[in-house]
Design an enzyme around this catalytic site. Structure first.
Site, PDB file in Angstrom:
ATOM      1  N   SER A 193       0.965  -1.320   0.040  1.00  0.00           N
ATOM      2  CA  SER A 193      -0.102   0.017  -0.021  1.00  0.00           C
ATOM      3  C   SER A 193       0.933   1.259  -0.090  1.00  0.00           C
ATOM      4  CB  SER A 193      -0.940  -0.017   1.225  1.00  0.00           C
ATOM      5  OG  SER A 193      -1.475   1.292   1.356  1.00  0.00           O
ATOM      6  N   TYR A 195      -1.622   3.213  12.655  1.00  0.00           N
ATOM      7  CA  TYR A 195      -0.483   2.514  12.904  1.00  0.00           C
ATOM      8  C   TYR A 195      -0.311   1.269  12.566  1.00  0.00           C
ATOM      9  CZ  TYR A 195       0.780   6.793  15.627  1.00  0.00           C
ATOM     10  OH  TYR A 195       1.089   8.076  16.190  1.00  0.00           O
TER      11      TYR A 195
END
Length: 233
Positions: free
Chosen positions: A139, A152
């Site tokens: 990604s 996170y």
């Protein structure tokens, strides 16, 4: 080509499986529970019974990866490509004060440790050729230079996946096998949401072009998007 795909039951994994078998490739399609592959994959299995082999794989279980590798090895099957597509998205809205460490651990287990375990057990079944490829679905969130606050679990898992991909690519070079981390774009899936601008089938088509060599990726590039364009690390 014979392609091993995780998370093949829906979204990008399903679209890639469908695109591959339509072109005449064979796919080992892995889902968490092969007794419940989902309506679309069931239909695809019925249409292409000789091209799709269904396997149960919980990517959080190294035992599952080892079992599948043993089964394929016993049948004399060799792989041309592995696509680590299965992944999860948790804790996107949490800042550091509300971050669930359990969700962080689960995300790392599936998005990072899972692909590592699959590679560990399935790479030995790969043919050594210029066409051999391990493709990890990453990604743009895994870009160190593009880091942003929050998100996170997902971002850290994809950043670490990019590092693993680079390491794996260096190790496999002598065998003629390449490892790539691919940003699939913001696609309309359960994870990407309905507002995403890109159809999962379009991303899958681009990824298949990379797997088959129709899209040539320069040797120095390891992190790319679905069209083969370099992504910033």
């Amino acid at each position: 080509m014979r392609i091993f795909i995780t998370g093949a039951g829906r979204g990008l994994g399903f679209e890639l499986t469908e695109a591959a078998v339509r072109e005449g490739h064979s796919v080992i399609a892995c889902v968490r529970d092969a007794s419940r592959p989902g309506e679309r994959l069931t239909e695809l299995l019925q249409r292409y019974p000789d091209s799709v082999r269904l396997k149960s794989l919980d990517v959080a279980s190294e035992g599952d990866a080892a079992r599948i590798a043993a089964e394929l090895s016993e049948s004399g099957l060799a792989l041309d490509a592995i696509v680590n597509n299965a992944g999860i998205l948790l804790g996107r809205e949490d800042g550091i004060e509300t971050l669930s460490i359990e969700e962080l651990r689960k995300t790392l287990e599936i998005n990072l440790v899972g692909p590592i375990a699959v590679a560990k057990h399935l790479v030995p079944l790969m043919r050594g050729s210029d066409a051999g490829m391990v493709l990890n679905i990453s990604s743009e969130a895994g870009s160190f230079s593009g880091a942003y606050g929050g998100d996170y679990p997902y971002a850290i898992s994809k950043l670490a996946l990019n590092m693993f991909t680079k390491q794996l690519n260096e190790e496999l070079k002598p065998r003629g096998i390449r490892a790539l981390a691919v940003h699939p774009g913001w696609i309309r899936t359960d994870m990407g949401g309905s507002a995403a601008p890109l159809a999962a089938s379009d991303s899958a088509g681009g990824i298949l072009d990379i797997l088959t060599g129709r899209t040539q990726v320069p040797k120095e590039n390891v992190f790319i998007d679905y069209a083969g364009r370099p992504m910033p690390l």
